[in-house]
Write a protein that holds these residues in place. Structure first.
Motif, mmCIF file in Angstrom:
data_model
loop_
_atom_site.group_PDB
_atom_site.id
_atom_site.type_symbol
_atom_site.label_atom_id
_atom_site.label_comp_id
_atom_site.label_asym_id
_atom_site.label_seq_id
_atom_site.Cartn_x
_atom_site.Cartn_y
_atom_site.Cartn_z
ATOM 1 N N PRO A 20 0.816 -1.231 0.000
ATOM 2 C CA PRO A 20 0.000 0.000 0.000
ATOM 3 C C PRO A 20 0.847 1.277 0.000
ATOM 4 O O PRO A 20 0.556 2.229 -0.752
ATOM 5 C CB PRO A 20 -0.826 -0.143 1.289
ATOM 6 N N ASP A 21 1.916 1.319 0.811
ATOM 7 C CA ASP A 21 2.792 2.512 0.826
ATOM 8 C C ASP A 21 3.482 2.687 -0.525
ATOM 9 O O ASP A 21 3.680 3.816 -1.003
ATOM 10 C CB ASP A 21 3.837 2.375 1.941
ATOM 11 N N ALA A 22 3.870 1.583 -1.126
ATOM 12 C CA ALA A 22 4.515 1.658 -2.435
ATOM 13 C C ALA A 22 3.549 2.217 -3.480
ATOM 14 O O ALA A 22 3.937 2.999 -4.375
ATOM 15 C CB ALA A 22 5.011 0.278 -2.849
ATOM 16 N N ASP A 23 2.277 1.808 -3.373
ATOM 17 C CA ASP A 23 1.289 2.299 -4.317
ATOM 18 C C ASP A 23 1.090 3.819 -4.160
ATOM 19 O O ASP A 23 0.910 4.549 -5.146
ATOM 20 C CB ASP A 23 -0.021 1.557 -4.121
ATOM 21 N N LYS A 24 1.140 4.300 -2.892
ATOM 22 C CA LYS A 24 1.052 5.742 -2.657
ATOM 23 C C LYS A 24 2.220 6.470 -3.308
ATOM 24 O O LYS A 24 2.053 7.543 -3.921
ATOM 25 C CB LYS A 24 1.028 6.022 -1.159
ATOM 26 N N GLU A 25 3.453 5.869 -3.171
ATOM 27 C CA GLU A 25 4.636 6.472 -3.793
ATOM 28 C C GLU A 25 4.485 6.482 -5.302
ATOM 29 O O GLU A 25 4.849 7.459 -5.973
ATOM 30 C CB GLU A 25 5.886 5.697 -3.377
ATOM 31 N N ARG A 26 3.944 5.423 -5.857
ATOM 32 C CA ARG A 26 3.736 5.374 -7.319
ATOM 33 C C ARG A 26 2.793 6.485 -7.765
ATOM 34 O O ARG A 26 3.042 7.198 -8.752
ATOM 35 C CB ARG A 26 3.176 4.002 -7.700
ATOM 36 N N GLN A 27 1.696 6.643 -7.019
ATOM 37 C CA GLN A 27 0.725 7.672 -7.390
ATOM 38 C C GLN A 27 1.328 9.076 -7.246
ATOM 39 O O GLN A 27 1.047 9.989 -8.048
ATOM 40 C CB GLN A 27 -0.520 7.526 -6.516
ATOM 41 N N ALA A 28 2.192 9.224 -6.192
ATOM 42 C CA ALA A 28 2.851 10.527 -6.010
ATOM 43 C C ALA A 28 3.770 10.827 -7.179
ATOM 44 O O ALA A 28 3.818 11.971 -7.692
ATOM 45 C CB ALA A 28 3.618 10.540 -4.690
ATOM 46 N N ILE A 29 4.554 9.821 -7.622
ATOM 47 C CA ILE A 29 5.466 10.012 -8.757
ATOM 48 C C ILE A 29 4.677 10.333 -10.011
ATOM 49 O O ILE A 29 5.030 11.246 -10.799
ATOM 50 C CB ILE A 29 6.334 8.755 -8.946
ATOM 51 N N LEU A 30 3.593 9.599 -10.231
ATOM 52 C CA LEU A 30 2.765 9.880 -11.401
ATOM 53 C C LEU A 30 2.134 11.280 -11.306
ATOM 54 O O LEU A 30 1.924 11.974 -12.318
ATOM 55 C CB LEU A 30 1.669 8.809 -11.531
ATOM 56 N N GLY A 31 1.838 11.711 -10.066
ATOM 57 C CA GLY A 31 1.294 13.071 -9.864
ATOM 58 C C GLY A 31 2.273 14.148 -10.297
ATOM 59 O O GLY A 31 1.885 15.184 -10.891
ATOM 60 N N ILE A 32 3.596 13.905 -9.989
ATOM 61 C CA ILE A 32 4.622 14.864 -10.433
ATOM 62 C C ILE A 32 4.637 14.951 -11.949
ATOM 63 O O ILE A 32 4.728 16.032 -12.543
ATOM 64 C CB ILE A 32 6.001 14.441 -9.888
ATOM 65 N N HIS A 33 4.591 13.762 -12.598
ATOM 66 C CA HIS A 33 4.598 13.770 -14.072
ATOM 67 C C HIS A 33 3.370 14.514 -14.616
ATOM 68 O O HIS A 33 3.462 15.273 -15.601
ATOM 69 C CB HIS A 33 4.625 12.329 -14.580
ATOM 70 N N ASN A 34 2.234 14.306 -13.978
ATOM 71 C CA ASN A 34 1.020 15.003 -14.426
ATOM 72 C C ASN A 34 1.154 16.529 -14.260
ATOM 73 O O ASN A 34 0.679 17.310 -15.097
ATOM 74 C CB ASN A 34 -0.181 14.495 -13.640
ATOM 75 N N GLU A 35 1.817 16.903 -13.132
ATOM 76 C CA GLU A 35 2.036 18.333 -12.903
ATOM 77 C C GLU A 35 2.938 18.929 -13.976
ATOM 78 O O GLU A 35 2.708 20.055 -14.464
ATOM 79 C CB GLU A 35 2.614 18.557 -11.512
ATOM 80 N N VAL A 36 4.004 18.159 -14.361
ATOM 81 C CA VAL A 36 4.879 18.625 -15.452
ATOM 82 C C VAL A 36 4.083 18.808 -16.722
ATOM 83 O O VAL A 36 4.258 19.790 -17.468
ATOM 84 C CB VAL A 36 6.045 17.644 -15.656
ATOM 85 N N SER A 37 3.236 17.851 -16.998
ATOM 86 C CA SER A 37 2.412 17.947 -18.223
ATOM 87 C C SER A 37 1.547 19.201 -18.209
ATOM 88 O O SER A 37 1.380 19.882 -19.236
ATOM 89 C CB SER A 37 1.539 16.691 -18.342
ATOM 90 N N LYS A 38 0.996 19.499 -17.010
ATOM 91 C CA LYS A 38 0.179 20.705 -16.903
ATOM 92 C C LYS A 38 1.001 21.950 -17.197
ATOM 93 O O LYS A 38 0.564 22.877 -17.904
ATOM 94 C CB LYS A 38 -0.409 20.803 -15.498
#
Length: 857
Positions: free
Chosen positions: A524-542
């Motif tokens: 579960p913690d790893a999944d949170k880290e994955r979502q956080a990393i993907l969130g950074i990429h989404n922010e870059v895209s924005k």
């Protein structure tokens, strides 16, 4: 008949009688008859004519008869002097019984029975003769003719005689006996044929003359029988010696061939080859060795039985060929078991080693493949010159990207070290394909060193350029920094989830299961880290979309894309249930192995004590007395049968043991017994019961040969057991002395007593082992009264067959002995070289001596 018998002896003194009651009245011819038939001198006779002189002479004759152990009932000198026919005939019959019949003895019978047995033996080959008495059995005359034909076949043409012509048969026998055998005609053929029951005394008197006439032939027959008996014993012993030599040679050859195979510890390269070696060894223990154990035991039993027979027949002990003694067999067998010792353990260790090697080799290949896949293209990437034409932001991105790569590179350092460590361990365990492993490892290390050098070189170039560049996208940088560790974590997780494992106990598999559960708890913690990393990429895209940055849709700091992260994450999620299944299956296998351990332990814990108990019971049976030796032997054989019937339990345990080995189970905490312990105990149990039975058989052989009664044997056993206080089956010198004294031996404490005891000890303990076995004790107790043939007796028997000559001829041997024993003597007798030798003379004296001494017979 009596008159003829008396005249057959009186004519040797130059006189005859005509009327038996008249001619013996003065006692003179009666005394003369007694001197002729006895060969002794009587008291001087009275020569007077008076009645008192005659009575004196007759009394001297009667006194001489009485001195020979004959009881004269109601026969007085007066009746003889007065011519009493009945008394005179009774006295003559008494003389005939004492001097013509009483000394006849055949097979421990005497007198009438002995003479009758002699007649039956001599006429046995003649089918139309049946001698059952001394009256009607002789009426047809064939019995007399058969006696003559048996000893002098040239005197009568027996084939021409007819049973229905008794007169001719009787007269033929009487005439031939008188003419050629010097036996007077004591009977009348017409009287015998015309009488329903011929006179028994007359027949016995006449037949005894035949016995004495053929006494020389009787002696020769007795001598021949003795020689045949001795030669039969020798031939039987020689066959036993040949059998022992062959069995010993075969067993030694098998041991000689087997030891190098057991001593060969050259390892194989593959599990299949080593498992085949283990299967071959199991076949050896199950199929090939057990019959050889029995052969070895039988060899010792045959050797002991042969020595007992040689000792009982007064022969020297058997000395096998050099290198074939029982001790040589035992030494060779000890060498076999020494070679066998540790062989199975070595095989299992080798299999364990090869299993470990296969596991390590597979692990090496997996890690090497993962690493090689990761390094693919990295050298080309590090050698690019893209920073030369890049913008400032691009340079910043390249520098950050390079930092992320260095982080990634450092993260892979552990894997390279693991690969090198595994290669080193494969080398130390002598892995057969070590050269290719070493080459691949060296290539990885060389490439790793080159990557390090290239990384350092590129960093220096980027840092020089960095001073010229200022713009950097922090979001991309943060993404790259967090994506790289997370990517490494996922790669590590995938590697761990696919990592092969090898365990031997339930505890080990439970440990792996616990670690796996702990790993799943981190997901579960790893999944949170994955979502956080993907969130950074989404922010870059924005940002890119908001500010229209021309980034071509890629992160300049890292090659790890969100798709790659999502793909690897999905792969991790798929590997988790696969790992669950693998651990569950291994847990079930370990539970099955534990069941096999308990199953084997339960049986072994019963069979091991059972074997020990049986060994102790056999020890007690061998020293206790219950009934006769035959009873003990039957008891032991029943006991042996019950032991043999236990064999299926041993076989069942062998089957469980094979399942344990096939499952590669190497320890068992549920029992202290190994299959090797059970095998050795079982073999010892079979050998011990066989040896104990052989000891009782030899005691029976000794008892019967020595004439020991069951009561004596019980007394010997009771005395022996009484002083065998430690129940070892042997007596020490002091215990043996006390046992002898308890049986009536007078062994004093003085020098003479010590010398006598030392002499006895040299007999019962010839090898000076300091102990006396029960067999040696029985041999000693029966040695003094042994009734055995000797060399002198055999020599005397040959002398009779040879007609008192110092040599014997081939014709004489073939005439007097059965064909096979005659040829046995002819083949082994040396030529006779004495002064009186004739062509073809044989030396029976040296032959007789050799039968009882060291010889090559």
């Amino acid at each position: 008949t009596f008159t003829a018998w008396c005249n057959s002896h009186l004519r040797k003194a130059g006189t005859q009688i005509e009327n038996i009651e008249e001619d013996f009245r003065d006692g003179l011819k009666l005394m003369l008859l007694l001197e002729v038939i006895s060969g002794e001198r009587l008291a001087k006779p009275e020569r007077g004519k008076m009645r008192v002189h005659k009575i004196s002479n007759v009394n001297k004759a009667l006194d001489f008869i009485a001195s020979k152990g004959v009881k004269l009932v109601s026969i007085g000198a007066e009746e003889i002097v007065d011519g009493n026919v009945k008394m005179t005939l009774g006295m003559i019959w008494t003389i005939i019984l004492r001097f013509a019949i009483q000394d006849i003895s055949v097979e421990e019978t005497s007198a009438k029975e002995g003479l009758l047995l002699w007649c039956q033996r001599k006429t046995a080959p003649y089918k139309n003769v049946n001698i059952q008495n001394f009256h009607i059995s002789w009426k047809d005359g064939l019995g007399f003719c058969a006696l003559i034909h048996r000893h002098r076949p040239e005197l009568i043409d027996y084939g021409k005689l007819r049973k229905d012509d008794p007169l001719t048969n009787l007269n033929t026998a009487f005439d031939v006996a008188e003419k050629y055998l010097d036996i007077p005609k004591m009977l009348d053929a017409e009287d015998i044929v015309g009488t329903a029951r011929p006179d028994e005394k007359a027949i016995m008197t006449y037949v005894s003359s035949f016995y004495h006439a053929f006494s020389g032939a009787q002696k020769a027959e007795t001598a021949a029988n003795r020689i045949c008996k001795v030669l039969a014993v020798n031939q039987e012993n020689e066959q036993l010696m040949e059998d022992y030599e062959k069995l010993a040679s075969d067993l030694l050859e098998w041991i000689r061939r087997t030891i190098p195979w057991l001593e060969n510890r050259a390892p194989e390269n593959t599990m299949q080859a080593m498992q085949q070696k283990l299967e071959d060894f199991r076949d050896y223990r199950r199929l090939h060795k057990p019959p050889k154990v029995q052969e070895k035991c039988q060899l010792e039993i045959n050797f002991n039985t042969l020595q007992t027979k040689l000792r009982l027949s007064n022969r020297p002990a058997f000395m096998p060929s050099e290198g074939k003694m029982v001790s040589d067999i035992n030494n060779a067998w000890g060498g076999l078991e020494q070679a066998e010792k540790g062989y199975e353990e070595w095989l299992l260790n080798e299999i364990r080693r090869l299993e470990r090697l296969d596991h390590l080799a597979e692990k090496f290949r997996q890690k090497a493949s993962i690493h090689e896949s990761w390094t693919d293209g990295k050298e080309a990437m590090l050698q690019q010159k893209d920073y030369e034409t890049a913008t400032l932001s691009e340079i910043k991105a390249l520098l950050k990207k390079h930092e992320a790569f260095e982080s990634d590179l450092a993260a892979h350092q552990d894997r390279v070290e693991q690969i090198a460590a595994i290669a080193q361990e494969l080398n130390e365990l002598d892995y057969y394909d070590s050269p290719s492993v070493n080459a691949r490892c060296q290539k990885i290390c060389d490439q790793w060193d080159n990557l390090g050098a290239l990384t350092q070189k590129r960093r220096e170039a980027l840092e020089r350029t960095e001073k010229l560049l200022e713009t950097i996208d922090q979001l991309y940088l943060e993404y790259a920094k967090r994506a790289a560790p997370f990517n490494n974590w996922m790669e590590g997780a995938m590697e761990d989830l696919q990592d092969t494992f090898i365990v031997h106990t339930i505890e080990e598999i439970q440990g792996l299961t616990t670690a796996h559960e702990q790993f799943k708890a981190t997901l579960p913690d790893a999944d949170k880290e994955r979502q956080a990393i993907l969130g950074i990429h989404n922010e870059v895209s924005k940002i890119v979309q908001t500010y229209h940055v021309n980034m071509a849709g890629t992160n300049p700091y890292t090659t790890i894309t969100p798709q790659e992260i999502n793909g690897k994450w999905e792969h991790v999620r798929q590997l988790v249930p696969r790992r669950d299944q693998a651990l569950m299956e291994e847990h079930a296998r370990q539970q099955q192995n534990e069941r096999l351990r308990k199953q084997f332990g339960a049986q072994a814990n019963v069979i091991g004590p059972w074997i020990q108990t049986k060994m102790e019971e056999i020890g007690r049976i061998s020293i206790e007395m219950h009934g006769t030796l035959e009873d003990q032997l039957n008891h032991l054989r029943q006991y042996e049968k019950s032991i043999v019937n236990y064999k299926p339990k041993i076989d069942q345990l062998e089957g469980d043991h094979q399942q344990i080995q096939e499952a590669l189970i190497f320890d068992n905490k549920h029992t202290n017994y190994t299959m090797e312990h059970i095998r050795v105990g079982w073999e010892q149990l079979l050998t011990t019961i066989a040896r104990t039975i052989n000891e009782v058989e030899n005691q029976i052989l000794t008892r019967d040969a020595k004439g020991i009664s069951q009561e004596q044997m019980n007394e010997f056993r009771a005395s022996f057991n009484h002083f065998d206080r430690d129940h070892s089956g042997t007596l020490g010198p002091e215990e043996f002395k006390a046992c002898l004294i308890s049986l009536g031996y007078d062994i004093g404490n003085d020098a003479q007593g010590e010398a006598e005891f030392a002499r006895i000890m040299s007999i019962v303990d010839p090898n000076r082992l300091g102990v006396v076995t029960f067999q040696a004790f029985i041999d000693f107790m029966s040695r003094e009264t042994a009734d055995t043939d000797t060399a002198d007796q055999v020599m005397a028997s040959f002398k009779i067959l040879a007609g008192d000559k110092n040599y014997i001829t081939v014709d004489e041997l073939r005439r007097e002995l059965p064909p096979d024993q005659a040829e046995y003597c002819i083949a082994r007798m040396a030529p006779y070289n004495g002064r009186d030798a004739v062509p073809g003379a044989l030396d029976y004296m040296s032959f007789s001596t050799a039968l009882y001494g060291e010889s090559d017979l």
